[in-house]
Motif scaffolding. Structure first.
Motif, PDB file in Angstrom:
ATOM      1  N   THR A 150       0.841  -1.145  -0.083  1.00 46.48           N
ATOM      2  CA  THR A 150       0.003  -0.045  -0.084  1.00 46.48           C
ATOM      3  C   THR A 150       1.039   1.205  -0.181  1.00 46.48           C
ATOM      4  N   PRO A 151       0.589   2.222  -0.995  1.00 47.37           N
ATOM      5  CA  PRO A 151       1.557   3.579  -1.095  1.00 47.37           C
ATOM      6  C   PRO A 151       1.547   4.217   0.320  1.00 47.37           C
ATOM      7  N   LEU A 152       2.373   4.649   0.778  1.00 45.00           N
ATOM      8  CA  LEU A 152       2.790   5.080   1.999  1.00 45.00           C
ATOM      9  C   LEU A 152       1.803   6.440   2.146  1.00 45.00           C
ATOM     10  N   VAL A 153       1.589   7.210   1.013  1.00 44.65           N
ATOM     11  CA  VAL A 153       0.636   8.324   1.038  1.00 44.65           C
ATOM     12  C   VAL A 153      -0.722   8.111   1.636  1.00 44.65           C
ATOM     13  N   ILE A 154      -1.081   7.048   1.540  1.00 48.65           N
ATOM     14  CA  ILE A 154      -2.374   6.447   2.098  1.00 48.65           C
ATOM     15  C   ILE A 154      -2.290   6.637   3.741  1.00 48.65           C
ATOM     16  N   SER A 155      -1.259   6.285   4.247  1.00 51.99           N
ATOM     17  CA  SER A 155      -1.296   6.376   5.697  1.00 51.99           C
ATOM     18  C   SER A 155      -1.036   7.823   6.177  1.00 51.99           C
ATOM     19  N   VAL A 156      -0.245   8.518   5.302  1.00 53.44           N
ATOM     20  CA  VAL A 156      -0.095   9.977   5.307  1.00 53.44           C
ATOM     21  C   VAL A 156      -1.548  10.689   5.576  1.00 53.44           C
ATOM     22  N   LEU A 157      -2.173  10.239   4.465  1.00 52.78           N
ATOM     23  CA  LEU A 157      -3.603  11.075   4.125  1.00 52.78           C
ATOM     24  C   LEU A 157      -4.461  10.601   5.325  1.00 52.78           C
ATOM     25  N   ALA A 158      -4.468   9.402   5.797  1.00 54.53           N
ATOM     26  CA  ALA A 158      -5.356   8.756   6.792  1.00 54.53           C
ATOM     27  C   ALA A 158      -4.860   9.561   8.077  1.00 54.53           C
ATOM     28  N   SER A 159      -3.941   9.832   8.472  1.00 54.73           N
ATOM     29  CA  SER A 159      -3.284  10.528   9.476  1.00 54.73           C
ATOM     30  C   SER A 159      -3.647  11.964   9.619  1.00 54.73           C
ATOM     31  N   LEU A 160      -3.797  12.731   8.518  1.00 53.94           N
ATOM     32  CA  LEU A 160      -4.338  14.034   8.401  1.00 53.94           C
ATOM     33  C   LEU A 160      -5.787  14.046   8.431  1.00 53.94           C
ATOM     34  N   ILE A 161      -6.694  13.286   7.826  1.00 60.61           N
ATOM     35  CA  ILE A 161      -8.073  13.167   8.146  1.00 60.61           C
ATOM     36  C   ILE A 161      -8.366  12.915   9.289  1.00 60.61           C
ATOM     37  N   GLU A 162      -7.804  12.001  10.086  1.00 62.24           N
ATOM     38  CA  GLU A 162      -7.976  11.571  11.430  1.00 62.24           C
ATOM     39  C   GLU A 162      -7.863  12.596  12.551  1.00 62.24           C
ATOM     40  N   ARG A 163      -6.902  13.515  12.145  1.00 67.53           N
ATOM     41  CA  ARG A 163      -6.496  14.579  13.159  1.00 67.53           C
ATOM     42  C   ARG A 163      -7.710  15.553  12.808  1.00 67.53           C
ATOM     43  N   THR A 164      -8.158  15.637  11.555  1.00 67.35           N
ATOM     44  CA  THR A 164      -9.196  16.765  11.483  1.00 67.35           C
ATOM     45  C   THR A 164     -10.415  16.361  11.894  1.00 67.35           C
ATOM     46  N   LEU A 165     -10.764  15.079  11.745  1.00 67.78           N
ATOM     47  CA  LEU A 165     -11.864  14.566  12.630  1.00 67.78           C
ATOM     48  C   LEU A 165     -11.875  14.948  14.133  1.00 67.78           C
ATOM     49  N   ALA A 166     -10.802  14.482  14.758  1.00 66.16           N
ATOM     50  CA  ALA A 166     -10.584  14.691  16.336  1.00 66.16           C
ATOM     51  C   ALA A 166     -10.711  16.297  16.374  1.00 66.16           C
ATOM     52  N   TYR A 201       1.139  20.733  -2.602  1.00 65.93           N
ATOM     53  CA  TYR A 201       0.513  19.512  -1.739  1.00 65.93           C
ATOM     54  C   TYR A 201       1.460  18.197  -1.270  1.00 65.93           C
ATOM     55  N   CYS A 202       2.438  17.781  -2.060  1.00 65.42           N
ATOM     56  CA  CYS A 202       3.179  17.106  -1.920  1.00 65.42           C
ATOM     57  C   CYS A 202       4.041  17.467  -0.775  1.00 65.42           C
ATOM     58  N   CYS A 203       4.442  18.656  -0.722  1.00 68.80           N
ATOM     59  CA  CYS A 203       5.711  19.165   0.136  1.00 68.80           C
ATOM     60  C   CYS A 203       4.729  19.266   1.731  1.00 68.80           C
ATOM     61  N   HIS A 204       3.398  19.466   1.426  1.00 69.45           N
ATOM     62  CA  HIS A 204       2.739  19.352   2.792  1.00 69.45           C
ATOM     63  C   HIS A 204       2.640  18.212   3.326  1.00 69.45           C
ATOM     64  N   LEU A 205       2.662  17.080   2.495  1.00 70.12           N
ATOM     65  CA  LEU A 205       2.626  15.756   2.888  1.00 70.12           C
ATOM     66  C   LEU A 205       3.937  15.486   3.299  1.00 70.12           C
ATOM     67  N   GLU A 206       5.105  15.763   2.750  1.00 64.87           N
ATOM     68  CA  GLU A 206       6.362  15.723   3.229  1.00 64.87           C
ATOM     69  C   GLU A 206       6.429  15.987   4.748  1.00 64.87           C
ATOM     70  N   ARG A 207       5.904  17.361   4.929  1.00 65.37           N
ATOM     71  CA  ARG A 207       6.213  17.866   6.323  1.00 65.37           C
ATOM     72  C   ARG A 207       5.402  17.143   7.153  1.00 65.37           C
ATOM     73  N   GLU A 208       4.170  16.385   6.777  1.00 68.05           N
ATOM     74  CA  GLU A 208       3.540  15.745   7.735  1.00 68.05           C
ATOM     75  C   GLU A 208       4.293  14.396   8.451  1.00 68.05           C
ATOM     76  N   TYR A 256       8.605  12.880  -1.064  1.00 68.96           N
ATOM     77  CA  TYR A 256       7.567  12.122  -2.193  1.00 68.96           C
ATOM     78  C   TYR A 256       8.031  12.151  -3.509  1.00 68.96           C
ATOM     79  N   HIS A 257       8.174  13.555  -4.239  1.00 70.48           N
ATOM     80  CA  HIS A 257       8.361  13.429  -5.614  1.00 70.48           C
ATOM     81  C   HIS A 257       7.210  13.115  -6.414  1.00 70.48           C
ATOM     82  N   ILE A 258       5.934  12.964  -5.699  1.00 67.40           N
ATOM     83  CA  ILE A 258       5.036  12.384  -6.533  1.00 67.40           C
ATOM     84  C   ILE A 258       4.668  13.164  -7.807  1.00 67.40           C
TER      85      ILE A 258
END
Length: 221
Positions: free
Chosen positions: A23-39, A177-184, A191-193
């Motif tokens: 599974t691409p790592l970006v999925i875990s990073v996105l999940a972390s961001l969304i979960e923090r937003t939910l909280a 947005y890739c840079c934002h995910l890097e900082r996450e 990333y360099h996606i």
């Protein structure tokens, strides 16, 4: 735990569509961001007055609400989507761009446990149509997302209109947005996606030029 830039680069450059791919790592990073937003939104909701809540519930953005909160974590839901669609890492970055744009365009909207799953499946499907050359039907995404085809079609249409059809994501925006995910994940140069999206745009450009050239050739022959 720190994640090395090498692992992130491998996540993109070694990515394949094989059944056994990780599974691409970006999925875990996105999940972390969304979960923090939910909280954060849950804390805000507990302190909100009734007037604010009434404005939220009367919004057109309620189209993403479901009757019951799905019993599936964000991480598990994103992994499920990846497992059955094999959408590339850039799709999830573009989906994140759409979610951010949507929340900025509709400040009364808050991501909650009742709307996050439908928002994710909708944005990922729309992002896949923008990034990928080949895609599954809406009915397939509906089964993956756990909703009906009618709901999937309606969510896509409502989302497009609520976004005023602003779906284009240029390379510079993608890179930011890739840079934002890097900082996450607290690393640099990871990333360099953006290369994935740039290659996709260049491929589509060449295909368009080839079609135009072929038409001209047929006319002049």
């Amino acid at each position: 735990m720190a994640i090395s830039p090498r692992k992130l680069r491998n996540d993109v450059y070694s990515y394949t569509y094989q059944d056994d791919s990780n599974t691409p790592l970006v999925i875990s990073v996105l999940a972390s961001l969304i979960e923090r937003t939910l909280a954060r939104n849950e804390r805000i909701s507990r302190n909100d007055c009734g007037a604010t809540m009434s404005r939220t519930t009367s919004s057109k953005t309620r189209v993403f609400d479901c009757n019951e909160t799905p019993d599936m974590t964000i991480q598990s839901y994103l992994e499920r989507i990846f497992k059955y669609t094999k959408a590339g890492p850039s799709v999830y970055v573009v989906a994140y761009v759409y979610i951010d744009r949507f929340c900025r365009s509709h400040p009364e909207f808050r991501i909650t446990g009742r709307n996050v799953h439908r928002l994710l499946i909708t944005t990922i499907m729309v992002a896949s149509k923008y990034v990928e050359d080949m895609n599954y039907r809406n009915s397939y995404y509906a089964r993956v997302g756990g909703i009906t085809t009618k709901e999937m079609n309606s969510l896509e249409l409502d989302f497009l209109f609520l976004m005023n059809f602003r779906m284009h994501v240029n390379v510079s925006v993608f890179e930011s947005y890739c840079c934002h995910l890097e900082r996450e994940v607290s690393i640099g140069g990871g990333y360099h996606i953006e290369k994935t999206l740039r290659c996709a745009e260049e491929t589509k450009y060449r295909q368009t030029n080839d079609r135009v050239f072929n038409r001209i050739a047929r006319i002049t022959l």
